[in-house]
Design an enzyme around this catalytic site. Structure first.
Site, PDB file in Angstrom:
ATOM      1  N   ASP A  83       0.812  -1.228   0.000  1.00  0.00           N
ATOM      2  CA  ASP A  83       0.000   0.000   0.000  1.00  0.00           C
ATOM      3  C   ASP A  83       0.838   1.267   0.000  1.00  0.00           C
ATOM      4  OD1 ASP A  83       0.894   0.217   2.679  1.00  0.00           O
ATOM      5  OD2 ASP A  83      -1.021   1.086   3.296  1.00  0.00           O
ATOM      6  N   GLU A  84       2.068   1.161  -0.455  1.00  0.00           N
ATOM      7  CA  GLU A  84       2.995   2.265  -0.253  1.00  0.00           C
ATOM      8  C   GLU A  84       3.971   2.374  -1.430  1.00  0.00           C
ATOM      9  OE1 GLU A  84       6.388   2.824   3.131  1.00  0.00           O
ATOM     10  OE2 GLU A  84       4.925   1.227   3.341  1.00  0.00           O
TER      11      GLU A  84
HETATM   12  P1  TTP Z   1       0.572   0.029   6.891  1.00  0.00           P
HETATM   13  O1  TTP Z   1       0.624   1.054   5.815  1.00  0.00           O
HETATM   14  O2  TTP Z   1       1.688  -0.003   7.875  1.00  0.00           O
HETATM   15  O3  TTP Z   1      -0.751   0.210   7.746  1.00  0.00           O
HETATM   16  P2  TTP Z   1      -2.218   0.626   7.293  1.00  0.00           P
HETATM   17  O4  TTP Z   1      -2.271   0.994   5.855  1.00  0.00           O
HETATM   18  O5  TTP Z   1      -3.157  -0.439   7.712  1.00  0.00           O
HETATM   19  O6  TTP Z   1      -2.508   1.877   8.204  1.00  0.00           O
HETATM   20  P3  TTP Z   1      -1.890   3.350   8.069  1.00  0.00           P
HETATM   21  O7  TTP Z   1      -3.062   4.245   7.822  1.00  0.00           O
HETATM   22  O8  TTP Z   1      -1.250   3.622   9.385  1.00  0.00           O
HETATM   23  O9  TTP Z   1      -0.931   3.343   6.934  1.00  0.00           O
HETATM   24  O10 TTP Z   1       0.447  -1.399   6.278  1.00  0.00           O
HETATM   25  C1  TTP Z   1      -0.287  -1.663   5.088  1.00  0.00           C
HETATM   26  C2  TTP Z   1      -1.003  -2.979   5.193  1.00  0.00           C
HETATM   27  O11 TTP Z   1      -0.055  -4.022   5.405  1.00  0.00           O
HETATM   28  C3  TTP Z   1      -1.971  -3.071   6.327  1.00  0.00           C
HETATM   29  O12 TTP Z   1      -3.254  -2.582   5.975  1.00  0.00           O
HETATM   30  C4  TTP Z   1      -1.971  -4.529   6.656  1.00  0.00           C
HETATM   31  C5  TTP Z   1      -0.604  -5.007   6.279  1.00  0.00           C
HETATM   32  N1  TTP Z   1       0.225  -5.181   7.485  1.00  0.00           N
HETATM   33  C6  TTP Z   1       0.264  -6.433   8.075  1.00  0.00           C
HETATM   34  O13 TTP Z   1      -0.350  -7.386   7.580  1.00  0.00           O
HETATM   35  N2  TTP Z   1       1.008  -6.595   9.213  1.00  0.00           N
HETATM   36  C7  TTP Z   1       1.702  -5.564   9.793  1.00  0.00           C
HETATM   37  O14 TTP Z   1       2.352  -5.744  10.842  1.00  0.00           O
HETATM   38  C8  TTP Z   1       1.644  -4.276   9.174  1.00  0.00           C
HETATM   39  C9  TTP Z   1       2.377  -3.100   9.788  1.00  0.00           C
HETATM   40  C10 TTP Z   1       0.877  -4.139   8.023  1.00  0.00           C
HETATM   41 MG    MG Z   2      -0.867   2.276   5.024  1.00  0.00          MG
END
Ligand code: TTP
Ligand code: MG
Length: 404
Positions: free
Chosen positions: A109-110
């Site tokens: 997602d990044e």
């Molecule tokens: P992130 O971008 O870290 O988290 P997020 O998108 O859920 O929330 P934020 O708004 O803070 O960005 O991670 C992206 C996805 O990766 C997250 O939705 C689920 C997955 N993930 C895991 O499965 N285990 C983990 O420990 C993390 C950090 C993320």
């Molecule tokens: Mg995220």
């Protein structure tokens, strides 16, 4: 000093949970936890992520699921639906590429985008960021947070600062002022141990670190100390690295039972070739090297490759070459466990027909075959891959294939 860059970091908000809330409206506005089954507080496993509503209960990624359940038993606990998230991930990546070709995906997602050269096409960096954020939301009905800065590290810190739906632009002249009040732990390369060591020296903010004596940092942390000082001043030259394009397209199949049946093997090769040809056409590619892989029942793996003068794109031609390769692989009386076909040494399809081609007849035959293949693709696109198969591949029962 190198030229000023404009780097953007994009991170989707509560990604897995946001996809669930999008697809199931009854989950909007309520705590949603995606991850292992909580089994009424007895579950093992962890939280993948949770919605912002769930975060107010102190639930977070990587937390034991039973702890999450204890904090908010009324939350909706959902299993991971990776296919749905992967699809959204592909969709956002496509949107990023509408703004710049320089995209470095970091996780599902990044991504980092180098928009130095494309900013002006969108009216500047902030308008570009606003348009990208709006387009992501419009097309995926998911929200993203963005950071824009002269380097990757600052862009990443910025995207995290005003989540969800954040947009933070840090101008080159503001970098140091922007970093100054933030906790040192936000810097890349500052994990718990370094942070604790720095705090022991009275360094809590990035500003404290920027103002500290470089010689002392070097004494204390060696080479790492120098890097820390650079990062504290927002000096980070790391480029946005665009991953290599696909180098090969292939597909392989493991037989349900090891086999020596030439009809089954031929039918399987044909089906693999159809699949590979289909994907080549979709990627608008043709390749000159055809590789056939054969794994025997004793797990010996043989590969035979042929590089052709003219690239292949049709299943029929691919099959001929794959079969020839196959015949050259010595099975030594063993049964066969797996066969695979892949194509590499790509050339773009636009150059497919040589102007100086010797044979008119071959060309029109190829065109006919190509039209047939394209008609098949259209049917497959509408009705699914198994809707239509050519000749030999009908013999083979459907089993699981692996694709790369
Ligand atoms: P992130 O971008 O870290 O988290 P997020 O998108 O859920 O929330 P934020 O708004 O803070 O960005 O991670 C992206 C996805 O990766 C997250 O939705 C689920 C997955 N993930 C895991 O499965 N285990 C983990 O420990 C993390 C950090 C993320
Ligand atoms: Mg995220």
């Amino acid at each position: 000093m190198s030229a000023e860059r404009t780097i953007m970091h994009v991170d989707m908000d509560a990604f897995f949970a946001a996809v669930e809330q999008r697809d199931r409206p009854e989950l909007r506005g309520v705590p949603v936890v995606v991850g292992a089954d909580p089994k009424e507080g007895k579950g093992r496993g962890v939280v993948s992520t949770c919605s912002y509503e769930a975060r107010t209960f102190g639930i977070h990624s990587a937390q034991p699921i039973r702890e999450a359940y204890r904090r908010c038993p009324a939350a909706a606990f959902l299993p991971v639906r990776m296919d749905a998230y992967a699809e959204a991930s592909r969709q956002i990546r496509g949107i990023f590429e509408e703004f710049t070709p320089d995209v470095e995906p970091v996780s599902i997602d990044e991504a980092f985008l180098d928009v130095t050269r494309s900013c002006h096409l969108f009216g500047g960096k902030r308008p570009l960021a606003e348009q990208l954020q709006a387009r992501v939301e419009e097309r995926t009905r998911l929200t993203a947070s963005l950071g824009v800065a002269p380097c990757k590290m600052v862009a990443k810190i910025a995207s995290d600062l005003r989540k969800p739906r954040g947009l933070v632009v840090v101008e080159p002249t503001q970098v140091e002022a922007f970093l100054r009040p933030l906790a040192v732990g936000r810097l890349w390369g500052v994990g718990t141990r370094t942070r604790e060591a720095l705090e022991g020296m009275g360094i809590r903010t990035i500003g404290d670190l920027a103002a500290s004596d470089p010689a002392e940092l070097a004494r204390r942390f060696g080479k790492h100390g120098e890097a820390l000082a650079d990062l504290a001043h927002g000096r980070d030259q790391r480029p946005v690295e665009v991953p290599d394009e696909t180098k090969s397209i292939g597909n392989e199949h493991t037989f349900e039972r090891d086999t020596a049946d030439p009809r089954l093997i031929a039918a399987t090769l044909m089906e693999l070739c159809e699949n590979v040809a289909y994907r080549l056409r979709h990627a608008a590619l043709r390749g000159r090297t055809v590789t056939t892989k054969v794994r025997l029942d004793d797990f010996t793996t043989l590969t035979r490759a042929t590089t052709l003068e003219r690239p292949v794109a049709t299943a029929t031609r691919l099959y001929q070459v794959a079969q020839e390769n196959f015949r050259r692989a010595p099975a030594r009386g063993h049964d066969i466990r797996l066969v695979g076909v892949s194509v590499s040494s790509f050339t773009p399809r636009a150059r497919q027909l040589s102007l100086f081609d010797d044979s008119q007849a071959r060309r029109s035959r190829e065109r006919r075959q190509q039209r047939l293949d394209e008609a098949i693709d259209r049917i497959k696109d509408r009705f699914g891959r198994t809707a239509l198969r050519q000749g030999t591949s009908l013999d083979r029962p459907a089993e699981d294939d692996e694709t790369h």
